[in-house]
Motif scaffolding. Structure first.
Motif, mmCIF file in Angstrom:
data_model
loop_
_atom_site.group_PDB
_atom_site.id
_atom_site.type_symbol
_atom_site.label_atom_id
_atom_site.label_comp_id
_atom_site.label_asym_id
_atom_site.label_seq_id
_atom_site.Cartn_x
_atom_site.Cartn_y
_atom_site.Cartn_z
ATOM 1 N N ILE A 149 -9.934 -15.405 -15.501
ATOM 2 C CA ILE A 149 -11.032 -16.378 -15.400
ATOM 3 C C ILE A 149 -10.786 -17.486 -14.378
ATOM 4 O O ILE A 149 -11.663 -18.306 -14.150
ATOM 5 C CB ILE A 149 -11.331 -17.010 -16.782
ATOM 6 C CG1 ILE A 149 -10.107 -17.776 -17.302
ATOM 7 C CG2 ILE A 149 -11.773 -15.945 -17.788
ATOM 8 C CD1 ILE A 149 -10.403 -18.595 -18.566
ATOM 9 N N MET A 161 -18.137 -22.961 -22.624
ATOM 10 C CA MET A 161 -16.751 -23.223 -23.003
ATOM 11 C C MET A 161 -16.798 -24.038 -24.305
ATOM 12 O O MET A 161 -17.853 -24.148 -24.920
ATOM 13 C CB MET A 161 -16.027 -23.982 -21.885
ATOM 14 C CG MET A 161 -16.322 -23.379 -20.540
ATOM 15 S SD MET A 161 -15.461 -23.932 -19.047
ATOM 16 C CE MET A 161 -14.519 -25.343 -19.458
ATOM 17 N N SER A 162 -15.654 -24.600 -24.728
ATOM 18 C CA SER A 162 -15.633 -25.285 -26.037
ATOM 19 C C SER A 162 -16.738 -26.331 -26.185
ATOM 20 O O SER A 162 -17.389 -26.406 -27.216
ATOM 21 C CB SER A 162 -14.275 -25.951 -26.256
ATOM 22 O OG SER A 162 -13.289 -24.959 -26.414
ATOM 23 N N ARG A 180 -16.297 -18.404 -23.057
ATOM 24 C CA ARG A 180 -14.862 -18.487 -22.790
ATOM 25 C C ARG A 180 -14.327 -19.744 -23.467
ATOM 26 O O ARG A 180 -14.605 -20.855 -23.019
ATOM 27 C CB ARG A 180 -14.599 -18.566 -21.281
ATOM 28 C CG ARG A 180 -15.320 -17.500 -20.448
ATOM 29 C CD ARG A 180 -15.081 -17.734 -18.961
ATOM 30 N NE ARG A 180 -15.379 -19.087 -18.553
ATOM 31 C CZ ARG A 180 -16.569 -19.511 -18.129
ATOM 32 N NH1 ARG A 180 -17.577 -18.674 -18.005
ATOM 33 N NH2 ARG A 180 -16.743 -20.783 -17.808
ATOM 34 N N GLY A 220 -11.207 -21.968 -25.252
ATOM 35 C CA GLY A 220 -9.787 -22.252 -25.463
ATOM 36 C C GLY A 220 -9.581 -23.330 -26.512
ATOM 37 O O GLY A 220 -9.157 -23.067 -27.638
ATOM 38 N N THR A 221 -9.904 -24.563 -26.144
ATOM 39 C CA THR A 221 -9.630 -25.740 -26.979
ATOM 40 C C THR A 221 -10.123 -25.596 -28.425
ATOM 41 O O THR A 221 -9.412 -25.959 -29.354
ATOM 42 C CB THR A 221 -10.277 -26.981 -26.336
ATOM 43 O OG1 THR A 221 -9.901 -27.001 -24.947
ATOM 44 C CG2 THR A 221 -9.814 -28.247 -27.006
#
Ligand code: PLP
Length: 221
Positions: free
Chosen positions: A67, A195-196, A211, A213-214
């Motif tokens: 990514i 994202m988050s 996508r 993560g956090t």
């Protein structure tokens, strides 16, 4: 375990049909393994070296997504192991992927990364660059890449309305490309955005792949 609770809460919040890429950058293999053991199969990394180091230490059926910004001289390292490259941000990079994939006779799945944010720093193509690329003879002769859709990152801001406009723009790019160049393509179907901080909005705006993560792993220093 916190981690697994986080994953499960998130999965309850994501509609069936939207894929979750667990962004495992800077996470140790044991942590990735714990998520694998409860069923997570797609992991995203943004550094080539990190991806190729982790890959042999974890189960074969993990789908590794790349990514981050990809340098051309590192393409040959990930081509054998990657399931999807989200970050094709130049024609030169796509040519390199096609070349290296050809050497090992593998077709590599790719998304075209579009520059949708107002920040100068984000990588990505614009509409005209994409059209130039997709109409070129060189692209039409490529045999080792599948263009599977588009990816984009919104501006890093609290301005929700701005991010929503950027996501809408990316969805419109996705549709226009689909209608113009990929009507016959069985591959072109992914819209990687969210994202988050903004995945809910991204899903409302048509994302097929988030996508994150956090929200799974916590904040990494
Ligand atoms: C790190 C990263 C993510 C995940 O971001 P979070 O805010 O931690 O969910 C998504 N996409 C890309 C390209 C990233 O580098």
């Amino acid at each position: 375990m916190m981690l697994i609770d986080n994953l499960q809460h998130l999965l309850q919040d994501i509609p069936v049909g939207v894929k979750l890429v667990a962004v495992s950058k800077m996470q140790p293999v044991q942590t990735i393994r714990a998520l694998y053991d409860v069923g997570q199969r797609i992991f995203g990394e943004n550094k080539v070296q990190e991806l190729v180091t982790k890959h042999p230490l974890l189960p074969e059926d993990i789908e590794w997504h790349f990514i981050g910004h990809l340098q051309r001289n590192k393409v040959k390292l990930i081509v054998p192991v990657v399931t999807l490259i989200h970050s094709i941000d130049s024609f030169k990079l796509l040519k390199e992927v096609d070349k290296e994939a050809g050497k090992i006779d593998r077709r590599v799945n790719c998304l075209l990364q579009f520059h949708i944010a107002t920040e100068e720093t984000k990588y990505g193509l614009d509409w005209q660059e994409a059209v130039t690329m997709l109409t070129s003879a060189e692209y039409l002769e490529m045999k080792f890449v599948n263009i599977c859709g588009v990816m984009g990152m919104g501006t890093f801001t609290d301005d929700q309305a701005l991010i929503r406009r950027e996501f809408r723009y990316l969805r419109s790019v996705f549709r226009r490309l689909q209608e113009t160049f990929f009507r016959e393509s069985p591959h072109f179907k992914e819209l990687s955005m969210g994202m988050s901080g903004d995945y809910r909005m991204a899903i409302e705006e048509g994302s097929t792949m988030v996508r994150i993560g956090t929200m799974i792993f916590g904040v990494i220093e």
